[in-house]
Design a protein around this motif. Structure first.
Motif, PDB file in Angstrom:
ATOM      1  N   THR A 181       0.829  -1.206   0.000  1.00  0.00           N
ATOM      2  CA  THR A 181       0.000   0.000   0.000  1.00  0.00           C
ATOM      3  C   THR A 181       0.865   1.258   0.000  1.00  0.00           C
ATOM      4  OG1 THR A 181      -1.721  -1.181   1.218  1.00  0.00           O
ATOM      5  CG2 THR A 181      -1.837   1.222   1.214  1.00  0.00           C
ATOM      6  N   GLN A 182       1.912   1.273   0.812  1.00  0.00           N
ATOM      7  CA  GLN A 182       2.816   2.424   0.839  1.00  0.00           C
ATOM      8  C   GLN A 182       3.476   2.633  -0.519  1.00  0.00           C
ATOM      9  OE1 GLN A 182       5.436   1.414   4.076  1.00  0.00           O
ATOM     10  NE2 GLN A 182       4.033   2.194   5.654  1.00  0.00           N
ATOM     11  N   THR A 183       3.870   1.530  -1.155  1.00  0.00           N
ATOM     12  CA  THR A 183       4.468   1.647  -2.484  1.00  0.00           C
ATOM     13  C   THR A 183       3.461   2.201  -3.486  1.00  0.00           C
ATOM     14  OG1 THR A 183       5.907  -0.238  -2.011  1.00  0.00           O
ATOM     15  CG2 THR A 183       5.643   0.380  -4.315  1.00  0.00           C
ATOM     16  N   ALA A 184       2.199   1.747  -3.382  1.00  0.00           N
ATOM     17  CA  ALA A 184       1.164   2.249  -4.291  1.00  0.00           C
ATOM     18  C   ALA A 184       0.963   3.748  -4.110  1.00  0.00           C
ATOM     19  CB  ALA A 184      -0.148   1.497  -4.050  1.00  0.00           C
ATOM     20  N   ALA A 208       1.748  -8.326  -5.860  1.00  0.00           N
ATOM     21  CA  ALA A 208       2.865  -7.383  -5.955  1.00  0.00           C
ATOM     22  C   ALA A 208       3.457  -7.386  -7.358  1.00  0.00           C
ATOM     23  CB  ALA A 208       3.931  -7.733  -4.920  1.00  0.00           C
ATOM     24  N   ARG A 209       3.615  -8.568  -7.938  1.00  0.00           N
ATOM     25  CA  ARG A 209       4.169  -8.626  -9.290  1.00  0.00           C
ATOM     26  C   ARG A 209       3.218  -8.004 -10.314  1.00  0.00           C
ATOM     27  NH1 ARG A 209       6.395 -13.278  -7.062  1.00  0.00           N
ATOM     28  NH2 ARG A 209       4.510 -14.523  -7.429  1.00  0.00           N
ATOM     29  N   ALA A 210       1.898  -8.193 -10.085  1.00  0.00           N
ATOM     30  CA  ALA A 210       0.927  -7.562 -10.981  1.00  0.00           C
ATOM     31  C   ALA A 210       1.020  -6.043 -10.892  1.00  0.00           C
ATOM     32  CB  ALA A 210      -0.489  -8.040 -10.633  1.00  0.00           C
ATOM     33  N   TYR A 211       1.149  -5.530  -9.649  1.00  0.00           N
ATOM     34  CA  TYR A 211       1.346  -4.086  -9.461  1.00  0.00           C
ATOM     35  C   TYR A 211       2.617  -3.624 -10.150  1.00  0.00           C
ATOM     36  CZ  TYR A 211      -2.338  -2.600  -6.222  1.00  0.00           C
ATOM     37  OH  TYR A 211      -3.527  -2.234  -5.678  1.00  0.00           O
ATOM     38  N   ARG A 212       3.697  -4.386  -9.946  1.00  0.00           N
ATOM     39  CA  ARG A 212       4.980  -3.994 -10.531  1.00  0.00           C
ATOM     40  C   ARG A 212       4.890  -3.934 -12.053  1.00  0.00           C
ATOM     41  NH1 ARG A 212       9.431  -8.446 -10.494  1.00  0.00           N
ATOM     42  NH2 ARG A 212       7.853  -9.190 -11.966  1.00  0.00           N
ATOM     43  N   ASP A 213       4.279  -4.950 -12.661  1.00  0.00           N
ATOM     44  CA  ASP A 213       4.150  -4.956 -14.116  1.00  0.00           C
ATOM     45  C   ASP A 213       3.282  -3.803 -14.599  1.00  0.00           C
ATOM     46  OD1 ASP A 213       5.686  -7.217 -14.038  1.00  0.00           O
ATOM     47  OD2 ASP A 213       3.995  -8.620 -14.233  1.00  0.00           O
ATOM     48  N   MET A 214       2.189  -3.537 -13.847  1.00  0.00           N
ATOM     49  CA  MET A 214       1.309  -2.435 -14.238  1.00  0.00           C
ATOM     50  C   MET A 214       2.043  -1.102 -14.166  1.00  0.00           C
ATOM     51  SD  MET A 214      -2.270  -1.207 -12.473  1.00  0.00           S
ATOM     52  CE  MET A 214      -1.412  -0.731 -10.972  1.00  0.00           C
TER      53      MET A 214
END
Length: 694
Positions: A181-184, A208-214
């Motif tokens: 959440t903090q990273t987002a 997390a990997r999905a967020y990173r790829d997005m």
């Protein structure tokens, strides 16, 4: 803890309810036993034996009262030793209710559970009697205490197990989610390089990997958007918008005081010739090479600038890191450079000389050796302007001054300011260039009228410049500037396009209006003129046979062979040509016969002298006689009086135009003029409006 409390309350309620149901079930089981026990005794009327058995059931302490009623003899047998079945015992209400309904009845009081059950003959099913059992209820307080104690022990054990599980869950699931959440949040603030906890292999790791790829895709898309918005696609330099923002962000220092900035506006000499001769591929390659040279020179001068505009160099000051140089391509063959001007102005002079020498060196493009020059205009903020628009405009004006003196040199705006006429002339060139970009060019129409019938037979199209400050400017105020600056080709194409568009509109409205448009010698000289004219006609849908192009006599006589070659494809398409300003040049009958013209336009200077200058009368009569012998049509320009019109009509002039009929006017006014003057009768001749039917 909250879950445990809720669990204890719910479990205790359910346990209490189960205890009560169990007590009722136990009482009913006893009642059924009593009813079955009573069957043989009631059948044989063995009341004494039944009474003894009931007393023994009650003696166990579980049953408070046990009764059996024989309705046949109205006898009630109970478990009380003090009574006898000979006694007159009052019938219990539940027994009475069973007798009436034949169904089992249950009643609970705070102290007792009472169940009345019918006693049936096993063989015949007849009702023999009713058994009643009263069982004492356990006290609720005692049951609740036992239930609460048991459940609290269970809850305590569960808590001891759940607390470490909860901490384990928090450590392994909640903490990574919090980090994610903090990273987002960091990403939402624009930090696309924030790290993601992707070491896990469970669902958190997948998320997390999905967020990173997005975020990676967003970062790539943002980079592409930035490149499209701020980077020139051909050279990779900053574009016009990047250049503007960089200048705007650099004009003030930390204290709000203006920074001295010089803008170098660079236009390549002879680039259009290269582009037209070898094609856009060679032109783009040349622009890339020039851009590379400009950047290399800036680096060698200690004025290196990256693509984001951040630069370091001797002209910068550490106190203001935003004050940096920037090389940009503004469009076409135009480049611009922002240079901090804190050092003496001689440094800018030296830099412009180096830039000129840098550009003029021969270039190897696709195996061909090419040379171009650089005309540079320099203006300095805040000396030469108060904002970006003024500085760039004045640098553009200075660049035109450099071109006017031969090009391949630099000109400073503060120097050309000393010459008022030259400044205005150069400013007009720069403004005309912008006028073509901003679509400030308009057209007006002056009707051509048949001298005999006053019938409108066409209109001449004249250009006007709708200047934002000076208002509407006639051609005499800018055509010479367009000719000298090379803008006449773009101007001529624009006027022709506007004329054909309006002609098509009139045609769609049912009005055929032949139009005449002036053509410059520079337009005729530029390769592909005939193709451009035909493309405009095709694009607008205006018929070729309704268009006439006017060429001045001087131009036609200067190079008749070239004029004939250029006009042939247009003549084949149906376009007609007229010699404009006839009588002011040196025409030869032999040359006239070789040229593809069919119309003379008598210059207004001769028409104005009709009736006042015998020499003018003779010239006009001679031109009309020659036109008749060569089978040419004649249009007289500048007709302002009835006397001039009558003279022209009497000497065989077919068509006239001038203020006597109408001044040049926009298309909307032209339509209104036709309506207002539908019945106009100068000299007794009626205006023939039916001509306009398609």
């Amino acid at each position: 803890m909250a879950l445990s409390v809720v669990m204890i309350v719910v479990a205790s309620y359910l346990d209490l309810h189960d205890e009560e149901q169990r007590a009722v079930s136990d009482a009913r089981a006893i009642g059924i036993t009593v009813s079955r026990l009573a069957v043989p005794h009631l059948t044989n009327h063995h009341y004494l034996i039944l009474e003894q058995e009931l007393e023994s059931i009650a003696a166990g302490g579980l049953v408070a009262v046990a009764q059996v009623m024989d309705p046949a003899r109205a006898v009630t047998i109970d478990s009380d030793p003090e009574t006898s079945y000979f006694d007159d015992i009052e019938t219990h209400p539940l027994i009475q209710l069973v007798m009436e309904t034949g169904e089992e009845q249950t009643r609970q009081t705070p102290d007792l559970i009472e169940i009345a059950i019918p006693v049936h003959d096993m063989a015949k099913g007849d009702l023999l009697g009713v058994s009643l059992v009263s069982v004492e209820r356990k006290q609720t307080d005692g049951m609740l205490f036992a239930i609460w104690s048991r459940n609290m022990v269970i809850a305590g054990v569960l808590l001891l197990f759940c607390i470490p599980v909860t901490f384990h869950f928090a450590d392994n699931f909640l903490r990574p989610i919090k980090a994610l959440t903090q990273t987002a949040h960091k990403v939402s603030e624009g930090s696309f390089d924030a790290p993601f906890p992707v070491e896990r292999t469970d669902e958190i790791g997948v998320l997390a990997r999905a967020y990173r790829d997005m975020v990676g895709r967003i970062r790539d898309n943002m980079a592409k958007i930035h490149e499209l918005a701020f980077i020139d696609p051909v050279t990779g330099l900053a574009n016009r918008e990047h250049f503007r923002q960089h200048f705007t962000n650099s004009i003030l220092n930390e204290n709000g005081q203006p920074n001295r900035l010089s803008v170098l506006f660079i236009d390549l000499d002879r680039f259009k010739r290269v582009n037209d001769s070898y094609g856009h591929d060679h032109g783009d390659a040349l622009l890339k090479e020039v851009a590379k040279r400009l950047e290399t020179l800036m680096v060698s001068k200690g004025l290196s600038s990256d693509r984001s505009g951040q630069a370091v160099g001797p002209m910068n000051q550490a106190a203001n890191p935003e004050l940096s140089s920037l090389v940009a391509r503004l469009g076409g063959d135009e480049f611009a450079i922002i240079v901090p001007a804190r050092n003496p102005v001689t440094n800018i002079y030296a830099l412009t000389e180096d830039l000129v020498q840098c550009v003029e060196q021969p270039l190897e493009i696709n195996g061909l050796t090419m040379t171009v020059g650089a005309s540079i205009g320099v203006s300095t903020y805040p000396d030469d302007g108060e904002d970006y628009t003024a500085i760039l405009k004045n640098a553009d004006i200075a660049m035109y001054a450099a071109k006017r003196t031969g090009g391949n040199r630099a000109s400073f705006y503060n120097e050309i300011e000393r010459n008022s006429w030259s400044r205005d002339r150069i400013r007009l060139e720069a403004e005309l260039k912008n006028a073509l970009l901003r679509d400030e060019i308009a057209i007006v129409f002056q009707p051509k009228v048949n001298c005999e019938t006053t019938q409108v037979v066409g209109a001449e199209v004249l250009a006007r410049w709708n200047h934002p400050e000076r208002g509407m400017i006639a051609p005499g105020g800018f055509i010479d500037v367009a000719e000298e600056s090379g803008l006449i080709n773009r101007l001529g194409d624009r006027v022709l396009e506007l004329a054909c568009q309006q002609g098509r509109i009139w045609l769609d409205e049912g009005m055929r209006m032949p139009l005449a448009v002036n053509v410059s010698i520079r337009q005729l000289e530029k390769p592909g003129f005939d193709r451009r004219v035909l493309d405009i006609l095709e694009h607008t849908g205006f018929p070729a046979d309704q268009l006439q192009l006017e060429v001045t006599e001087t131009v036609a006589m200067a190079d008749p062979d070239r004029v004939a070659a250029v006009t042939k494809p247009l003549l084949d398409a149906g376009i007609t040509f007229a010699i404009d300003d006839f009588g002011t040049g040196y025409s030869s009958l032999a040359i006239l016969q070789r040229l593809p013209f069919n119309t003379f336009k008598i210059d207004r200077s001769f028409v104005w002298g009709i009736g006042e200058d015998q020499h003018s009368d003779s010239i006009v009569q001679t031109i009309l006689a020659m036109a008749e012998s060569l089978n040419y049509e004649v249009v007289a320009e500048g007709v302002e009086t009835e006397e001039q019109r009558d003279f022209l009509r009497n000497n065989g002039c077919s068509t006239a135009q001038g203020f006597l009929f109408a001044r040049p006017m926009p298309a909307a006014h032209f339509d209104a003029w036709l309506e207002r003057h539908a019945s106009w009768q100068p000299g007794g001749a009626a205006f023939q409006k039916p001509y306009f039917a398609a």
